[in-house]
Design an enzyme around this catalytic site. Sequence first.
Site, PDB file in Angstrom:
ATOM      1  N   ASP A 124       6.551  24.981 -34.469  1.00 39.89           N
ATOM      2  CA  ASP A 124       7.624  25.227 -35.428  1.00 39.89           C
ATOM      3  C   ASP A 124       7.116  24.823 -36.815  1.00 39.89           C
ATOM      4  OD1 ASP A 124      10.359  25.594 -36.442  1.00 39.89           O
ATOM      5  OD2 ASP A 124      10.323  23.419 -36.625  1.00 39.89           O
ATOM      6  N   CYS A 133       0.838  -1.204   0.000  1.00 41.30           N
ATOM      7  CA  CYS A 133       0.000   0.000   0.000  1.00 41.30           C
ATOM      8  C   CYS A 133       0.867   1.246   0.000  1.00 41.30           C
ATOM      9  CB  CYS A 133      -0.940   0.004   1.204  1.00 41.30           C
ATOM     10  SG  CYS A 133      -0.064   0.193   2.773  1.00 41.30           S
ATOM     11  N   CYS A 183       3.483   1.585   2.727  1.00 42.91           N
ATOM     12  CA  CYS A 183       4.735   0.866   2.458  1.00 42.91           C
ATOM     13  C   CYS A 183       5.658   1.730   1.600  1.00 42.91           C
ATOM     14  CB  CYS A 183       4.450  -0.446   1.740  1.00 42.91           C
ATOM     15  SG  CYS A 183       3.347  -1.570   2.608  1.00 42.91           S
TER      16      CYS A 183
END
Length: 763
Positions: A429, A21, A24
């Site tokens: 561009d 989770c 952790c």
Amino acid sequence: MSTPIYDVARVVELDIQGMTCASCVNRVERKLGAIDGVQATVNLPLESARVLAPAGVTDQELLDRVAAAGYSATLKGRATAGPADHGDRAPGAELLPRLVVAAVLTVPVFLISMVPLFQFANWGWWVAVLALPVVTWSAWPFHRAAAINARHGSSTMDTLVSLGIIAAYAYSAAQLLTHPDMTAHGMDMGALYFEVSAVVATFLLLGRFLEARAKSRAGSALRALLDLGAKDATLLADGVEYRIPADRLERGDVFVVRPGEKIAADGVVVDGLSAVDTSLLTGESVPVEVGPGDAVTGATVNASGRLIVEATRVGAETTLAAMGRLVSEAQTSKAPIARLADRISAVFVPVVLGVAIITFGAWLALGGGLQSAVAAAVSVLVIACPCALGLATPVGLLAGTGRGAQLGILIRGPQALEDTRKITAIVLDKTGTVTTGRLSVDAVDAAPGRDARELLRLAGAVESASEHPLARAIASAAEEAVRAGTEIRSGTGIQPGTGIRSGAGADDGGRLPGVEGFRSAPGGGVVGRVEGRTVVVGRETWLRENGIGLPAGLRGQFEAREEAGATAVWVAVDGSAAGSTSLTDTVKPGSRAAVERLRALGLRPLLVTGDNAAVAARVAAEVGIAPSDVHAGVTPEGKVDAVRRLQAEGATVAMAGDGVNDAAALAQADLGVAMGSGTDVAREAAELTVMGEDLAHVAQAIELSRATLRTIKANLFWAFAYNTIGIPIAALGLLNPMIGGAAMAASSVLVVLNSLRLTRFGR
């Protein structure tokens, strides 16, 4: 004490086992980050960490820190010894036996406990025995993780699960032991929650199993991308072909690619003509024609002819490997939106434990009884598990970036997702982005009494000795006209794109006459003798240097061509002006539709180019950009200034470009988008890279980024809402612990399934 500054840092990638989770993740990041100069980003779905470590910090120190946090780790790419190595096993395979046992035993436990028809004398003892393997062996992954974290003074989602299961079973066992006759007559005379402990464990195991399978699907796009590369290559040495593993190719090696084979490495075609299917990397469905001098990319497929290729990038240097690194880094990085979830999850478990204790005490204090107090406290523990919260961002990012890789869209990092949401203007561009960047002869204007086709043939012959792009375009058009016997009338347009491929030998097959006495001047023009005649091609100053005047009658048409946006050059034969040729940069077929698509996304498209105003205006009109949004004749520094001006006006700016001269503007923009056909410098400066050449891919990249961000936000919203709503309901005793366990497991699976919708983006 200030943190020391390190001049040399390196990136270390770790595989970490045992995380379940967000808590952790936070614990591992804190442990690694406690080392001076170390920055760590941990990814839960990928079970990996990307660590920026000073040169003085060893790999073993990092591995020891992870171990100190209660998890096991290995350097990425290095197999874990022994049974911990699950690389070849199906996702969730280690959970499947525990899930099967839990399901088989939980069904009778639930039926006996909840359905009076199935109850018999002393059924409570039977249920206690059946539930025991479920809450011990089957639920062991939760208990083990909780114990490891408790040993390190920490708590995670597994702590809540473990406590909930143990509390429900222990309370029931205590009730049964103190009142051994409570089910002696086939009825529940007290409060037994064996079915709660078993059902919660089974539901959570099922959720963890489905979650593992779904996360595997979310990461399958990256694995598929990395598997695209060729496994073998046919090395050509001293005229002999050898079959070798592709990873043994070295830079400079020459290898053969037969029709239907994958190109083993990035390289340049030495010999052969073919069409290459680049769809695996770029998403483009139309094969690209290649020949000598053309660059080819590893993992693309040779569709027709036999090619001989010289390797220029091999192994980790190839485009495919770079794409894999970009995608992996993006998936491991964290979006700013994820930081909120991390901060919440860091304090979430202790808060929930406190809420559960308060709930238990409140029910007892208010006279609700021990049975109700236990049920409410267990419900709070079970419903509050922050699984969905921890998965919301990384799984969404995993699915989105993986799908982008399949479409040839590389999202450098999660910050790009945040940026696409804010973009209000996009600077395009011209050359290579909106246009092809390849000039083609648009028209030939011959002087009175001169033949336009002959004029082009002579100009092409002398230009064939030059490598200038203008020269190659004229030579190609002349070659094609000679080959096809095309009739060219003075002043009429020539269909763009009908010339031979740029870079091919214009004198192939002897169709154009040879040139003698050739010389050229950079930026001026060329001169040479063709079939005994002196031919001069170039700008007006070049003709004057060669003693050639320009009649006033020819100037009008020449100036009209330039005013229309073409690049025109003079052609003189035997000392007198014979006419001119005009060339244009062809607009890509999908550019207009792409500009409309960008506008539909709420963006203001602008065009910047170093070309003159006439050329810029022609291109802008062709793709639908307003004249006021065109910036012509700008230098690379001018492109940066254009971006800065827009930012100063309050716009959030994206920049799309492909050249070295675009790199500074790409870096200055709030979001840089590099065309994959462009330079490495441009790609390094951008947050998004599209491997295709079509401007529509830029719009698609922005759409995918926004879709990924929307998915992550939806995941976080429902994860927050789930806990916000669920905890008070559980504390009030309105939620059965079994239903809470099912809902918690379902929330994680739903978050992953919602993210998986991104894998169908663009289909």
